[in-house]
Design an enzyme around this catalytic site. Structure first.
Site, mmCIF file in Angstrom:
data_model
loop_
_atom_site.group_PDB
_atom_site.id
_atom_site.type_symbol
_atom_site.label_atom_id
_atom_site.label_comp_id
_atom_site.label_asym_id
_atom_site.label_seq_id
_atom_site.Cartn_x
_atom_site.Cartn_y
_atom_site.Cartn_z
ATOM 1 N N ARG A 1 5.709 6.217 3.622
ATOM 2 C CA ARG A 1 4.514 7.078 3.539
ATOM 3 C C ARG A 1 3.332 6.417 4.236
ATOM 4 O O ARG A 1 2.562 7.083 4.955
ATOM 5 C CB ARG A 1 4.168 7.341 2.076
ATOM 6 C CG ARG A 1 2.846 8.103 1.898
ATOM 7 C CD ARG A 1 2.319 7.992 0.481
ATOM 8 N NE ARG A 1 3.137 8.734 -0.466
ATOM 9 C CZ ARG A 1 3.078 8.568 -1.785
ATOM 10 N NH1 ARG A 1 2.278 7.663 -2.298
ATOM 11 N NH2 ARG A 1 3.824 9.298 -2.583
ATOM 12 N N LEU B 1 0.870 -1.181 0.000
ATOM 13 C CA LEU B 1 0.000 0.000 0.000
ATOM 14 C C LEU B 1 0.904 1.228 0.000
ATOM 15 O O LEU B 1 1.731 1.374 0.900
ATOM 16 C CB LEU B 1 -0.886 0.050 1.247
ATOM 17 C CG LEU B 1 -1.911 -1.051 1.468
ATOM 18 C CD1 LEU B 1 -2.558 -0.890 2.837
ATOM 19 C CD2 LEU B 1 -2.970 -1.032 0.373
ATOM 20 N N HIS B 2 0.754 2.097 -0.998
ATOM 21 C CA HIS B 2 1.579 3.306 -0.969
ATOM 22 C C HIS B 2 1.005 4.459 -1.777
ATOM 23 O O HIS B 2 1.457 5.583 -1.642
ATOM 24 C CB HIS B 2 2.983 2.998 -1.506
ATOM 25 C CG HIS B 2 3.036 2.889 -3.001
ATOM 26 N ND1 HIS B 2 2.719 1.741 -3.667
ATOM 27 C CD2 HIS B 2 3.352 3.805 -3.951
ATOM 28 C CE1 HIS B 2 2.842 1.941 -4.965
ATOM 29 N NE2 HIS B 2 3.214 3.185 -5.167
ATOM 30 N N ARG B 3 0.012 4.204 -2.640
ATOM 31 C CA ARG B 3 -0.497 5.264 -3.502
ATOM 32 C C ARG B 3 -1.084 6.406 -2.685
ATOM 33 O O ARG B 3 -1.689 6.195 -1.626
ATOM 34 C CB ARG B 3 -1.575 4.707 -4.441
ATOM 35 C CG ARG B 3 -1.045 3.786 -5.519
ATOM 36 C CD ARG B 3 -0.816 4.544 -6.787
ATOM 37 N NE ARG B 3 -0.247 3.700 -7.825
ATOM 38 C CZ ARG B 3 -0.102 4.065 -9.086
ATOM 39 N NH1 ARG B 3 -0.478 5.270 -9.454
ATOM 40 N NH2 ARG B 3 0.434 3.268 -9.970
#
Length: 366
Positions: A245, A210-212
């Site tokens: 992030r 998960l990073h978007r």
């Protein structure tokens, strides 16, 4: 570029997936007489696990310059990169600038080159989700319309470009990530195998990322994605290499990651080993959807759309809003590991012409 001269290529990268994609292209450039590459790192990914170690593991030359630009809003980051790259281009005077994918570094590199009158080559051109609320989609569209050479990984991408009036300089070359995955598979394990270190049994776990920004920029979207992963983790271990992030966002929004096997980000080779041993991939990433296919692993994309629609059509991928996969088949769009060679051969031909002459490169597809 006249006979016997050297074509100067400036490659702009900033995010870990771009380093991996650049590996096979940089190697092909090094093997090509008459071409020389200078790599510039914008600094967009500055964490050591996402940047410095990747260059070492992939045996990439250290960037000629690291601009150290990260943080801030999309507009602020892109603006700072644009200003810095203006000076970089003036110093290095390249004949062509190469950019990859859809990040702020991609957009800044293409804009700086175009404003300086330097041709742009876009690797992964033509990808579309048709959702302009995604910053990545804006970046893709703008960069494609600035580029002189558009290297499309799939026939669908060629079609997207044609519908926007872009047919000149468009080449269906296959996918450089296929090249990179094959190259990394041939490299030896570095130290203890990642599955052994993490005490994982092949076929008994899922891999998640998960990073978007669309996932991590709001408490609701991040909580929704994490809840989906935790539901799956009730049936099967879910290994989550946690992007910085995402870690920050989870702390800021109070999103509980309990129940997931959270680990530090992995280097690209260890990540390939982790994918090779998993049973399933769950991701909001674009590139990991393809990497799942390269390892012939089913994937669930934690988004409402995908730029890699052929993975859905071929039954290897589905959106999380859909319950079942389509019938499974092989995908022939991605090539046989020769995309980088095709890209570099096309660049060499392009630079061998008079850059001021009218262009007549109308899509020598596969």
């Amino acid at each position: 570029m006249t006979t016997g001269s050297t074509g100067r290529l400036l490659t702009v990268v900033g995010a870990r997936p771009q380093f991996v994609k650049a590996m096979p292209v940089s190697r092909a450039i090094a093997r090509t007489s008459g071409l020389a590459e200078v790599m510039i790192h914008t600094g967009q990914h500055h964490d050591a696990a996402l940047s410095d170690s990747v260059f070492r593991q992939l045996d990439l030359p250290e960037p000629a310059e690291n601009l150290g630009i990260h943080g801030g809003s999309h507009g602020e980051m892109t603006g700072r990169m644009l200003a810095a790259l203006d000076g970089v281009i003036a110093r290095h005077a390249p004949d062509l600038v190469i950019v990859y994918g859809d990040t702020n570094s991609t957009l800044a590199g293409a804009l700086a080159a175009a404003k300086a009158g330097v041709p742009v080559a876009h690797v992964e051109a033509g990808l579309r989700v048709f959702d302009r609320s995604m910053p990545e989609e804006t970046n893709r569209v703008v960069v494609d319309h600035l580029s002189r050479l558009l290297f499309a990984p799939t026939r669908a991408a060629v079609g997207h470009l044609a519908r926007e009036g872009l047919v000149e300089g468009v080449f269906h070359v296959g996918d450089v990530m296929q090249d990179a995955v094959l190259a990394m598979a041939a490299l030896p394990d570095q130290g203890d195998g990642v599955l052994r270190r993490l005490k994982l049994t092949p076929g008994a776990y899922a891999v998640a990322t998960l990073h978007r920004a669309a996932t991590t920029d709001s408490a609701i979207s991040l909580a929704r994605a994490v809840s989906y992963l935790r539901q799956h983790a009730a049936r099967q271990a879910v290994v989550l290499p946690l992007h910085p992030r995402t870690r920050q966002a989870a702390g800021r929004f109070g999103v509980d990651l309990a129940g997931l096997t959270v680990i530090e980000p992995l280097g690209p080779i260890d990540m390939q080993r982790l994918l090779a041993g998993c049973a399933l991939v769950l991701t909001d990433s674009g590139g990991l959807q393809k990497e799942a296919y390269f390892h012939r692993k089913p994937c669930v994309t934690l988004r409402d759309g995908t730029e890699w629609s052929e993975t859905v059509d071929a039954g290897w991928n589905r959106l999380w809003t859909v319950d079942d996969y389509r019938p499974r088949r092989e995908i022939d769009d991605y090539g046989a590991g020769d995309a980088a060679e095709r890209i570099v051969a096309t660049i060499a031909r392009f630079l061998g012409e008079d850059l001021d002459a009218p262009r007549a490169m109308t899509g020598a597809g596969r």
